[in-house]
Design a protein around this motif. Structure first.
Motif, short mmCIF file in Angstrom:
data_model
loop_
_atom_site.label_atom_id
_atom_site.label_comp_id
_atom_site.label_asym_id
_atom_site.label_seq_id
_atom_site.Cartn_x
_atom_site.Cartn_y
_atom_site.Cartn_z
N UNK A 165 28.56 20.05 -36.50
CA UNK A 165 27.72 20.07 -37.62
C UNK A 165 28.10 21.09 -39.12
N UNK A 166 29.33 21.56 -37.98
CA UNK A 166 29.70 22.52 -39.17
C UNK A 166 30.70 21.75 -40.67
N UNK A 167 31.20 20.78 -40.38
CA UNK A 167 32.61 19.42 -40.61
C UNK A 167 31.61 18.04 -41.40
N UNK B 36 27.15 25.90 -47.90
CA UNK B 36 27.59 27.67 -47.55
C UNK B 36 28.02 27.00 -48.51
N UNK B 37 28.25 26.87 -49.90
CA UNK B 37 28.96 26.92 -51.12
C UNK B 37 27.82 27.21 -51.92
N UNK B 38 27.21 26.47 -52.05
CA UNK B 38 26.26 26.67 -53.19
C UNK B 38 25.27 28.53 -53.48
N UNK C 118 37.08 25.16 -47.51
CA UNK C 118 38.25 25.76 -47.03
C UNK C 118 37.77 27.02 -45.86
N UNK C 119 37.26 27.76 -46.10
CA UNK C 119 37.12 28.81 -44.91
C UNK C 119 36.29 27.93 -43.83
N UNK D 18 37.07 28.72 -39.70
CA UNK D 18 36.27 28.79 -39.24
C UNK D 18 35.65 27.46 -37.70
N UNK D 19 35.42 25.80 -38.20
CA UNK D 19 35.49 24.99 -37.63
C UNK D 19 37.08 24.93 -37.02
#
Length: 280
Positions: free
Chosen positions: A120-122, A130-132, A139-140, A144-145
């Motif tokens: 689900x992180x990908x 998270x980017x918004x 990339x970060x 982590x994934x």
């Protein structure tokens, strides 16, 4: 608003069976492992909360801007939120099969293991969230994934090798020693002209056989892990640990548990469940 209305709320947990309980005005983590950290989940929860508050504020501003009374706008928005998302509320036993059935009936995702949850992180939705809000860029998040997958795979591999070693060097020798004592006793009783009782010997011999077979199966799976994965992704390796190593470990553990209930206490080299739970 100048004043806030009285909003009575239950100070107790809504559902004590949840590992991440919502307790009326907060989320509460339960039984976190000593090697685990709640930092990652807290980042996710706070980001989700920020997105939710942003959505609520935007909707209220639009409604009020169109001339709708504030209280009416709040009421309409709350109704819309409950209508759209109320299916996630479950006040039953989250550890029971009832939740598994209910989640499927409601069409909710039910990610029951780390390997199922990490992808689900990908996803595009997660990257956008998270980017918004400037928390993590793509990339970060991807890094982590990959790290989470690697940590999971490594942890399972270390546990599997440790289990195999304990079974090989501690549990099996103790069980075989007890098996030999029982066999010697059977032979001595038979030599004395008495029909021996062989129930205990048969039970121990069967459990020893199960343990040996389980050790061989786990050893084979560990051997496959030493092979060159040859292009396997981090997820493939983690999935293999979950689908192959963990079941093999469980079978071995069950065989060892059975022997713990059969082998004499003076020969059993490890603390038993009885000693750990009931003997101070």
């Amino acid at each position: 608003v100048d004043t806030l209305p009285e909003l009575p709320s239950d100070p107790g947990d809504r559902n004590r069976t949840s590992p991440l309980a919502f307790t009326g005005n907060r989320f509460e983590f339960r039984a976190v492992g000593s090697s685990q950290s709640i930092a990652g989940p807290m980042v996710a929860i706070n980001t989700i909360l920020a997105e939710s508050l942003d959505h609520i504020a935007t909707e209220l501003e639009a409604s009020i801007g169109s001339g709708l009374d504030f209280n009416d706008a709040v009421q309409q928005l709350l109704q819309a939120i409950i209508t759209e998302h109320g299916s996630v509320v479950f006040n039953g036993d989250g550890y029971s099969d009832d939740w598994q059935v209910e989640a499927e009936r409601r069409g909710l995702p039910n990610l029951r293991s780390t390997v199922h949850a990490l992808p689900e992180l990908d996803t595009d939705l997660t990257r956008e969230l998270f980017s918004t809000y400037g928390v993590l860029n793509a990339r970060e998040l991807a890094s982590r994934y990959e790290v989470y997958l690697e940590q999971y795979t490594l942890s399972i591999a270390v546990e599997a090798r440790s289990l195999h070693e304990v079974a090989s060097t501690i549990v099996l020798p103790a069980a075989v020693r007890y098996q030999s004592e029982l066999a010697a006793n059977v032979n001595q009783v038979r030599a004395a002209g008495i029909d021996p009782e062989t129930t205990a010997l048969a039970a121990v011999s069967s459990a020893v056989k199960s343990l040996s077979e389980a050790m061989a199966a786990l050893g084979e799976e560990l051997g496959h892990g030493d092979d060159d994965p040859g292009g396997q992704s981090s997820y493939d390796e983690a999935a293999r640990a979950a689908d192959r190593l963990l079941p093999a470990m469980q079978v071995l553990r069950s065989a060892a548990d059975e022997l713990e209930n059969l082998v004499a206490d003076d020969l059993w080299p490890l603390p038993t469940y009885q000693e750990m739970l009931f003997i101070l």
